[in-house]
Scaffold this motif. Structure first.
Motif, PDB file in Angstrom:
ATOM      1  N   GLY A   1      -3.677 -27.057   2.150  1.00  0.00           N
ATOM      2  CA  GLY A   1      -3.328 -25.777   1.540  1.00  0.00           C
ATOM      3  C   GLY A   1      -3.281 -24.638   2.533  1.00  0.00           C
ATOM      4  N   ASP A   2      -3.881 -24.818   3.735  1.00  0.00           N
ATOM      5  CA  ASP A   2      -3.725 -23.797   4.770  1.00  0.00           C
ATOM      6  C   ASP A   2      -2.243 -23.652   5.117  1.00  0.00           C
ATOM      7  N   LEU A   3      -1.875 -22.535   5.721  1.00  0.00           N
ATOM      8  CA  LEU A   3      -0.474 -22.251   6.025  1.00  0.00           C
ATOM      9  C   LEU A   3      -0.302 -21.872   7.489  1.00  0.00           C
ATOM     10  N   MET A   4       0.889 -22.120   8.023  1.00  0.00           N
ATOM     11  CA  MET A   4       1.258 -21.746   9.389  1.00  0.00           C
ATOM     12  C   MET A   4       2.571 -20.969   9.342  1.00  0.00           C
ATOM     13  N   LYS A   5       2.643 -19.913  10.125  1.00  0.00           N
ATOM     14  CA  LYS A   5       3.873 -19.131  10.224  1.00  0.00           C
ATOM     15  C   LYS A   5       4.256 -19.013  11.687  1.00  0.00           C
ATOM     16  N   ILE A   6       5.553 -19.179  11.961  1.00  0.00           N
ATOM     17  CA  ILE A   6       6.046 -19.096  13.334  1.00  0.00           C
ATOM     18  C   ILE A   6       6.525 -17.675  13.583  1.00  0.00           C
ATOM     19  N   MET A   7       5.921 -17.027  14.605  1.00  0.00           N
ATOM     20  CA  MET A   7       6.169 -15.602  14.846  1.00  0.00           C
ATOM     21  C   MET A   7       6.312 -15.328  16.331  1.00  0.00           C
ATOM     22  N   THR A   8       6.757 -14.105  16.629  1.00  0.00           N
ATOM     23  CA  THR A   8       6.812 -13.676  18.028  1.00  0.00           C
ATOM     24  C   THR A   8       5.409 -13.401  18.551  1.00  0.00           C
ATOM     25  N   GLU A   9       4.572 -12.789  17.721  1.00  0.00           N
ATOM     26  CA  GLU A   9       3.169 -12.562  18.012  1.00  0.00           C
ATOM     27  C   GLU A   9       2.411 -12.672  16.697  1.00  0.00           C
ATOM     28  N   CYS A  10       1.183 -13.128  16.744  1.00  0.00           N
ATOM     29  CA  CYS A  10       0.410 -13.271  15.517  1.00  0.00           C
ATOM     30  C   CYS A  10      -0.140 -11.917  15.077  1.00  0.00           C
ATOM     31  N   GLY A  11      -0.190 -11.727  13.761  1.00  0.00           N
ATOM     32  CA  GLY A  11      -0.751 -10.512  13.216  1.00  0.00           C
ATOM     33  C   GLY A  11       0.295  -9.475  12.890  1.00  0.00           C
ATOM     34  N   ALA A  12      -0.181  -8.248  12.648  1.00  0.00           N
ATOM     35  CA  ALA A  12       0.669  -7.175  12.146  1.00  0.00           C
ATOM     36  C   ALA A  12       1.803  -6.820  13.098  1.00  0.00           C
ATOM     37  N   GLY A  13       1.617  -7.017  14.407  1.00  0.00           N
ATOM     38  CA  GLY A  13       2.646  -6.636  15.363  1.00  0.00           C
ATOM     39  C   GLY A  13       3.741  -7.670  15.545  1.00  0.00           C
ATOM     40  N   GLY A  14       3.599  -8.836  14.956  1.00  0.00           N
ATOM     41  CA  GLY A  14       4.574  -9.891  15.154  1.00  0.00           C
ATOM     42  C   GLY A  14       5.676  -9.896  14.119  1.00  0.00           C
ATOM     43  N   ALA A  15       6.738 -10.618  14.429  1.00  0.00           N
ATOM     44  CA  ALA A  15       7.873 -10.764  13.513  1.00  0.00           C
ATOM     45  C   ALA A  15       8.147 -12.244  13.307  1.00  0.00           C
ATOM     46  N   GLU A  16       8.589 -12.580  12.107  1.00  0.00           N
ATOM     47  CA  GLU A  16       8.932 -13.973  11.819  1.00  0.00           C
ATOM     48  C   GLU A  16      10.160 -14.383  12.609  1.00  0.00           C
ATOM     49  N   ILE A  17      10.276 -15.666  12.896  1.00  0.00           N
ATOM     50  CA  ILE A  17      11.392 -16.180  13.675  1.00  0.00           C
ATOM     51  C   ILE A  17      12.520 -16.577  12.733  1.00  0.00           C
ATOM     52  N   ALA A  18      13.662 -15.946  12.919  1.00  0.00           N
ATOM     53  CA  ALA A  18      14.824 -16.264  12.100  1.00  0.00           C
ATOM     54  C   ALA A  18      15.269 -17.695  12.367  1.00  0.00           C
ATOM     55  N   GLY A  19      15.734 -18.350  11.327  1.00  0.00           N
ATOM     56  CA  GLY A  19      16.223 -19.719  11.463  1.00  0.00           C
ATOM     57  C   GLY A  19      15.236 -20.770  11.011  1.00  0.00           C
ATOM     58  N   PHE A  20      13.990 -20.344  10.698  1.00  0.00           N
ATOM     59  CA  PHE A  20      13.016 -21.268  10.122  1.00  0.00           C
ATOM     60  C   PHE A  20      13.111 -21.206   8.608  1.00  0.00           C
ATOM     61  N   PRO A  21      12.983 -22.338   7.938  1.00  0.00           N
ATOM     62  CA  PRO A  21      12.984 -22.310   6.472  1.00  0.00           C
ATOM     63  C   PRO A  21      11.815 -21.492   5.930  1.00  0.00           C
ATOM     64  N   ASN A  22      11.996 -20.962   4.703  1.00  0.00           N
ATOM     65  CA  ASN A  22      10.921 -20.294   3.952  1.00  0.00           C
ATOM     66  C   ASN A  22      10.290 -19.154   4.737  1.00  0.00           C
ATOM     67  N   ALA A  23      11.145 -18.321   5.352  1.00  0.00           N
ATOM     68  CA  ALA A  23      10.666 -17.153   6.103  1.00  0.00           C
ATOM     69  C   ALA A  23       9.639 -17.556   7.163  1.00  0.00           C
ATOM     70  N   ALA A  24       9.819 -18.747   7.731  1.00  0.00           N
ATOM     71  CA  ALA A  24       9.008 -19.278   8.836  1.00  0.00           C
ATOM     72  C   ALA A  24       7.609 -19.709   8.406  1.00  0.00           C
ATOM     73  N   ILE A  25       7.312 -19.704   7.085  1.00  0.00           N
ATOM     74  CA  ILE A  25       6.002 -20.142   6.601  1.00  0.00           C
ATOM     75  C   ILE A  25       6.079 -21.618   6.217  1.00  0.00           C
ATOM     76  N   SER A  26       5.124 -22.383   6.684  1.00  0.00           N
ATOM     77  CA  SER A  26       5.119 -23.819   6.419  1.00  0.00           C
ATOM     78  C   SER A  26       4.836 -24.110   4.955  1.00  0.00           C
ATOM     79  N   GLN A  27       5.071 -25.345   4.569  1.00  0.00           N
ATOM     80  CA  GLN A  27       4.542 -25.834   3.316  1.00  0.00           C
ATOM     81  C   GLN A  27       3.026 -25.962   3.449  1.00  0.00           C
TER      82      GLN A  27
END
Length: 813
Positions: A475-501
């Protein structure tokens, strides 16, 4: 003047004209008719003499006497006035008498048909199909319900019974399966039930309403004939009780129908479902006394410790054949028990090294000033070390927020702790543990290990495995970003706004789907983690503040290398260098060709062009080579790249071995040349103009040559001797005459004397290789089809006899 002598006779005549006396006949006796209870009933074609509109019928046990038949429309069961010259009768609505045989009793319109006594003439019998309404059924809620011993006339399996508040205009009773209509009939319509389904209706007395097989029996309004009544033993269903956690909880005043001592109520989230709720004594079951209205939890102190919430009070009545032991036996909701206190099913996660607060705290009767304390076991033991403020936090926002620790990073041991609640007003000093006795749920201190590296293939599904950390869970989640936390942005091209299942394998495996592919640019990105049950949620980039490491999307840059070759290019077609990409391994990566209108990694590899599987190796010089045989004709193909990848969608476990492994579109390979298999048909001794189809054809450089079987395309032989009939192909080889709108080449061949089939050899010079030869076939490598010279053979002789039919057999090609 004196009155006339005949005045009395005149008055008598006028009286006779004013009143016409009807001399009536009567119907023929012995008529036999039938109708169905609950339906409209029509009596037609009654024979007789002197019948008239306005005559009436009534059903009776004996004509001219007795009481009206129950269930018949009208004042005393009479029909509407007859029509069709007294032969047609009907009642004002559906008839609803009991099934049986009745006498049809007639009254003439000439009589006063206002009472049963006037209907003295028996004209026959009417048989009513239907039940006798003497059923008084009893069923117990929470059990199967069977309606049996039904009596009547012409009953059938397939008749329908519905439980309503009242027949004809009523509504179905909730809690009976199938919208209160029986689903199973047996024994020629004398038994009805809902099969194995159990009823959950509340207690009360209701109508059993019947509808005959063959009629429309879909809704309550169709079930017009009352079969009898059904009494449901059970609670009234509107009971409410409030109790406080950690206090005794009993109740009285519960009402219903047929309640008795020994009835039971179980406290559940939903009646008939799930597991027993912790925190209630006597296995969650209260037992009735006082005639079934007072409940206690057996021989206990009746103190409850359940979490603050609303619970369903679920009813069960036991006997020798029916037990009341678990949730599956308690199906009917008798009411609601409201328990004041903290909810017991909280599940929070705080990340070590980050701030920790508990928002959205749930319960009943929460107040500012309530407190929680983090313990290993509520109400006992010692508090774990390292928690800010000794693990104690004070409620705000109406008792739903605990922000006491929110200003400092959490630096305690990883582990699983209990949230122990103390209501405002209880005795619970911060330094003690005994007062914090109510277990409100779990608080996990968790963390993901940093510095981990994983990779996925571009334009393919992405799954990363064996992630390490502390207290990870599904149930934990992973998101692919430029930087972790408030200063980062999600990476375009990943499904589900870059958030894992949601994570699997105890929180160690994360996937972005097995069908959705990663279309992000190749490169390295941050793996940012958020635990299940995070006190802030896992919705925005700010919540994914824990960095697990780097995820590399490897492969070539999408459409980063386009190239052009020619069909059967000599000595070879060399494409490259493949410089743009990440994680490429020269010497082992491979490329296959897929048609340009299809998708890499999805569609099959072209088996003819490019050499098929396993593809061509990207050499250590970063180049890929295709031999002349690999590119036999013109067209456009995608360069599908495999960067040491094995797809989970194929049947093998080998890299770069199936079409699914080649998911990355590195570019487009355009091959100039004619299409194969073209069949050109020309007529002997006529100019022949035709279009040669292909891809990337060039009016200025591409040519054709014609040959027979004395040589081959690409042979080092003179063009003027490519056919034995050289004088027929004086223009050989041929330059194109025009370029069509479709980019095909138009050629013209002068009249040819000979008949035959010749090969077409196409010349498409390699880039920067010069022009086509004008006198030799060696540059005409590609055999693209046939030139058919058709017509009749020359110098044929025919003879025919004079005066007869003449048949000529003409030879030719």
């Amino acid at each position: 003047s004196r009155p006339s002598g005949n005045a009395p006779a005149t008055l008598l005549l006028l009286a006779c004209l004013a009143f016409q006396v009807r001399v009536s006949g009567e119907p023929v006796a012995g008529n036999l008719r039938s109708c169905v209870a609950g339906q409209l009933c029509v009596i037609s074609n009654i024979p007789g003499t002197g019948l008239g509109n306005g005559d009436q019928l009534v059903l009776l046990q004996e004509c001219g006497t007795g009481d009206p038949i129950a269930g018949m429309p009208g004042t005393f069961g009479e029909t509407l006035p007859a029509s069709s010259d007294g032969t047609f009768f009907q009642w004002a609505g559906a008839i609803r008498p009991d099934g049986g045989e009745y006498r049809m009793c007639w009254c003439s319109v000439a009589s006063d048909c206002t009472s049963i006594a006037r209907f003295t003439l028996d004209i026959g019998s009417l048989t009513v199909t239907g039940p006798i309404s003497n059923i008084e059924e009893v069923c117990v809620t929470g059990r199967r319900c069977v309606i049996d011993s039904i009596q009547g006339v012409y009953l059938q399996d397939g008749d329908s019974v519905m439980v309503l508040d009242t027949c004809v205009s009523g509504t179905e009773i909730a809690g009976f399966p199938n919208d209160a209509k029986t689903t199973a009939g047996a024994l020629q319509g004398t038994e009805h039930s809902w099969g194995e389904a159990k009823i959950t209706a509340l207690g009360g007395d209701f109508a059993l309403c019947w509808c005959a097989k063959g009629a429309t029996c879909l809704e309550a309004k169709d079930h017009r004939k009352q079969l009898g009544t059904i009494r449901v033993v059970g609670p009234a269903g509107d009971f409410m009780k409030a109790c406080n956690s950690f206090e005794a909880c009993t109740w009285s005043g519960l009402t219903g129908t047929g309640l008795k001592d020994g009835d039971r109520i179980m406290l559940l989230k939903e009646c008939g479902e799930g597991l027993a709720v912790p925190g209630f004594p006597h296995a969650d079951i209260a037992v009735a006394s006082g005639g079934g209205g007072t409940y206690t939890f057996g021989n206990t102190d009746n103190v409850i410790t359940a979490g603050g919430a609303e619970y369903a009070m679920c009813y069960c009545q036991s006997d020798a054949e029916h037990v009341c032991a678990g949730p599956a036996n308690f199906l009917t909701r008798a009411g609601t028990l409201i328990v004041s206190g903290a909810a017991s099913d909280h599940d929070y996660s705080c990340v070590r090294g980050l701030k920790c607060k508990l928002p959205d705290f749930r319960g009943v009767g929460l107040l500012d000033g309530d407190k929680i304390k983090v313990l290993l076991e509520c109400g006992t033991g010692t508090a774990p070390s390292g928690w800010p403020n000794g693990g104690v936090a004070v409620a705000s926002d109406g008792g739903i927020s605990y922000d006491t620790w929110g200003n400092s990073a959490l630096n305690v041991q990883y582990g699983n702790y209990r949230i122990c609640w103390c209501q405002k007003g209880w005795s619970c000093p911060d330094s003690s543990v005994a007062g914090f006795k109510m277990d409100a749920g779990a608080l996990r201190v968790v963390g993901i290990s940093s510095g981990q590296t994983r990779s996925c293939h571009v334009q393919a599904p992405c799954k990363i495995e064996d992630l390490q950390g502390n207290n990870l869970r599904n149930g934990d989640l992973m998101k692919i970003m430029t930087e972790c936390g408030a200063g980062g942005a999600e990476i375009a091209g990943f499904p589900n706004a870059a958030i894992s299942q949601p994570a699997t394998a105890s929180g160690k495996t994360y996937s972005w789907g097995t069908l959705d592919s990663v279309q992000a640019k190749v490169g390295s990105y941050k793996m940012c983690w958020c635990p299940s049950g995070s006190t802030d949620g896992c919705e925005t980039s700010e919540h994914f503040a824990s960095e697990a490491g780097t995820l590399t999307i490897r492969g070539p840059t999408t459409l980063g290398h386009n190239a052009t070759c020619v069909a059967e290019q000599r000595p070879s077609c060399i494409v490259g260098p493949f410089l743009q990409g990440v994680g490429l391994t020269y010497g082992s990566d491979r490329i296959v060709l897929v048609r340009s209108n299809e998708t890499c990694g999805v569609h099959a590899v072209d088996p003819v062009v490019g050499g098929g599987l396993p593809g061509k190796q990207v050499g250590s010089n970063k180049m890929v080579t295709w031999s002349p045989e690999d590119l036999p004709y013109g067209g456009s193909w995608k360069l599908c790249y495999c960067a040491s990848y094995d797809s989970g969608m194929d049947a093998d476990a080998e890299e770069c071995s199936s079409a699914q492994d080649f998911s990355a579109t590195a570019g487009i390979l355009s091959v100039e040349g004619a299409f194969p298999g073209q069949n050109i048909k020309c007529t002997r001794n006529q100019v022949c103009t035709f279009d040669l189809k292909g891809y990337g054809l060039n009016f200025n450089t591409h040519q054709i040559a014609v040959r027979d079987d004395s040589t081959s395309c690409g042979a080092n032989s003179a063009a003027d001797t490519a056919t034995r009939r050289r004088r027929d192909f004086t223009g050989n080889p041929y330059a194109p005459a025009a370029l069509t709108a479709e980019r095909y080449l138009t050629f013209t061949v002068n009249p040819v004397q000979t008949l035959g089939v010749f090969a077409l050899c196409f010349c498409v010079p390699a880039p920067a290789a010069g022009a086509c030869s004008g006198d030799n076939l060696k540059t005409y490598h590609q055999e693209v089809g046939l030139l058919n010279i058709r017509g009749a053979t020359a110098d044929q002789t025919f003879s025919c006899g004079r005066g007869g039919q003449c048949v000529l057999q003409v030879e030719g090609l």
